[in-house]
Scaffold this active site. Sequence first.
Site, short mmCIF file in Angstrom:
data_model
loop_
_atom_site.label_atom_id
_atom_site.label_comp_id
_atom_site.label_asym_id
_atom_site.label_seq_id
_atom_site.Cartn_x
_atom_site.Cartn_y
_atom_site.Cartn_z
N ASP A 48 0.95 -1.53 -0.21
CA ASP A 48 0.04 0.01 -0.03
C ASP A 48 0.68 0.85 0.17
O ASP A 48 2.63 1.15 0.52
CB ASP A 48 -1.09 0.21 1.36
CG ASP A 48 -2.22 0.56 1.39
OD1 ASP A 48 -2.43 1.31 0.20
OD2 ASP A 48 -3.37 0.64 1.66
N ASP B 26 -10.76 1.61 -3.38
CA ASP B 26 -11.47 1.93 -1.65
C ASP B 26 -12.66 1.83 -1.32
O ASP B 26 -13.69 1.61 -0.29
CB ASP B 26 -10.64 2.85 -0.93
CG ASP B 26 -9.45 2.57 0.29
OD1 ASP B 26 -8.73 1.02 -0.31
OD2 ASP B 26 -8.52 3.25 0.57
C1 GLA Z 1 -5.38 1.89 2.16
C2 GLA Z 1 -6.16 0.21 1.27
C3 GLA Z 1 -7.16 -0.40 2.13
C4 GLA Z 1 -6.61 -0.47 3.59
C5 GLA Z 1 -6.52 0.08 4.29
C6 GLA Z 1 -5.71 0.31 5.38
O1 GLA Z 1 -6.82 2.35 2.16
O2 GLA Z 1 -6.65 1.44 0.60
O3 GLA Z 1 -7.52 -1.46 1.56
O4 GLA Z 1 -5.93 -1.35 3.58
O5 GLA Z 1 -5.55 1.74 3.42
O6 GLA Z 1 -4.75 1.12 5.97
#
Ligand code: GLA
Length: 726
Positions: free
Chosen positions: A475, A545
């Site tokens: 990420d 997300d």
């Molecule tokens: C980002 C990712 C999510 C999750 C969060 C965790 O927003 O896109 O899928 O992994 O971080 O903090």
Amino acid sequence: MSIKFCEKTKTFFLDGKNISYVFSINNYGFAEHRYFGKTIGHDDLSYTDTVGQQSNMATVPGVDEFSSSYHRYPAEISFFGTGDYREPTVEVINASGDRLTELLYDSYEIIPVKPHKLGNMPSMKGGETLVLHLKDKITGFVCDLHYTVYDDVSVIVKRAVYKNEGNTSMILNRAYSFALSLPETDYEVMTLHGAWARERQVERVPLGHGTVSIDSKRTSSSHTFNPFMAVLTKGATESSGEAYGVSLVYSSSFVLTAEGTSDGQKRITGGINDFDFAWKLDAGEELVTPEAVIAYSCEGIGGMSRAFHDAFRSYLINDRFVNTKRPIVINNWEGTYFDFTTEKLKKIADGVVGTGIDTFVLDDGWFGIRNNDRSGLGDWFVNEEKMPGGLDEIIKHVNGLGMKFGLWFEPEMINEDSDLFRSHPDYAIGVLNRPRSYCRHQYVLDLTRADVRDYIVESVNKILKSHNIEYVKWDCNRNVTESFSFGREPERQAEFAHRYALGLYDICERIVESNPKVFFEGCSGGGGRFDPAMLYYFPQIWTSDDTDADERTKIQYGTSVVYPLSSMSCHVSAVPNHQTGRATTEATRAAIAHLGPTGYELDASAFTDDDRIRVKSEVEAYNAISELILKGDLYRTDSPFDGNFFTETVVSKDKCEAVMITYRCLAGVNNEIKRVKAAGLAPDKRYFVPELGRTLFGSTLMNVGWTPNYPRNDFGCVVYHLREVE
Ligand code: GLA
């Protein structure tokens, strides 16, 4: 594929699958573009030179001939300071402070197979390659233009490599990757803009006189604009008209500009963003620019997308994973956020036993002191307080259930409240004595520094090497501010954004290559860094997300304009949806999530037997089409950007099998009748469509179509699985 040079007319002919690209070296030694489009024969195209009255036009330097002007030549590369006043491809500040360059033909070579990974930049593999050497005879500044073609994909790959073969340092003020001249006609420009949880929305604007430009200044390809631009003949549709698409293999600040001039010429150029950019080239040094993958289709936007999909699957994405069955994950993020214990995680894993879900992914919150997003990033050691027995306890449990274990990292980041920051505050990007901007309470690590990169590689590898981890979600949740690197010379600080990309590629390479059995998924606050360079390392990327099925139709439609379905990670989540509050049916959430490597992201600890039976049948439905999703050809027939419907058909390469997923957003009463039509089938093959209870010719399914029986409620989906019958 073939690259040929005609000595007599000094013309290069580059032929790929269904495409020809032609340019010649004119009387002044300038590389003049002639043609890019559908395959043509190797004719002398000098008759296409523009004629007619022109005035107020500067001549080629030193040639007092009215007919010579850089403005008139469709360019393979353009440079600042001569009579071409359009956006230049390159601008150099020479030792004396003058900014003049004239890049003229010097020599060429044809390389049967493209040299891989020039300058440690991720790039397309293979392909016959022309390297055209252009030189400024006065300063020794050199530009090598690389052109690669393939016999089985309809793209040409272009990049410039700039070299200082003079004796004194020079500064590159702009160092774009390519210029592409287009035939004079009316065009529209298509781009993909967005934001967090609303990635890659399709936008079309006319290309008139002047420029249409998109960029990122974020040291990331970013949510805001994808590093992609298509120039479409006016009115082009999914299946008709011409489409020229440019996709940059790049993950940092970029720019793409399309320009129309008063005489109707059109040109696209771009690459590394020249805003806040200056690159010092000492004598003997070179700068390799990102590749531009340029697709052409005379079958509209859909044809362009399929050209990109084939090119990326065949020549970009890691062949270790590109065609292998993808993990079907249960991820705990939306199920627990930071609030979990090992016992809770075990229950989630237990909840999906027998469903066919094969990988448990532990998301954010397992390391350092991290019970919320204010602390812990950078401390890549397990939080034993939260997870007694460490990672092995949960891994053993997950493996015992017959599932693989995956883990989340955010390697590029650091929290102020972390051991790493307390011992190395200078690792975070920023300027001494100035406060830094927070974003999600965190800072970005300075990947331009070798010691920082070594720390990241060692600490991530230490976890991966000491546990049975078979999947990583990588990420990156914020963009860079206060670009500055401690210790780098002042005159090299404006190299920051590109050096960050090089640093990122270095750590990706080292971590991915030293863990060959680990499957990597990319992520950046959802799909905030969904670009071809990231796909080179990570065969799939978390698309957004936003897991709401309705929103996903747009996000996934836009993403598929450039990227293959196999790269778009899609999860079924709980309702009401955590991002939009909308409740869609499980059947719809599953059908939309099946248009990419699918998974689940919810609290499965309370799953009942009925839940398991339902999920099992969804997983079986996905498995039945997963080969199509990985390898098939995508045809989009109803755009959610245009109305109430979203319809996509994915057809196997041999045209023996296809799946159509059609979605109606809002239900109504006494609706207009909606007819869907398949696309991409073989007209003469006969297909059995179980959902219609009929066998029909491909030609019937594509031209007559049928009326789906959408569920009565809003947000309804219908899936058709077509198979050829004798
Ligand atoms: C980002 C990712 C999510 C999750 C969060 C965790 O927003 O896109 O899928 O992994 O971080 O903090």
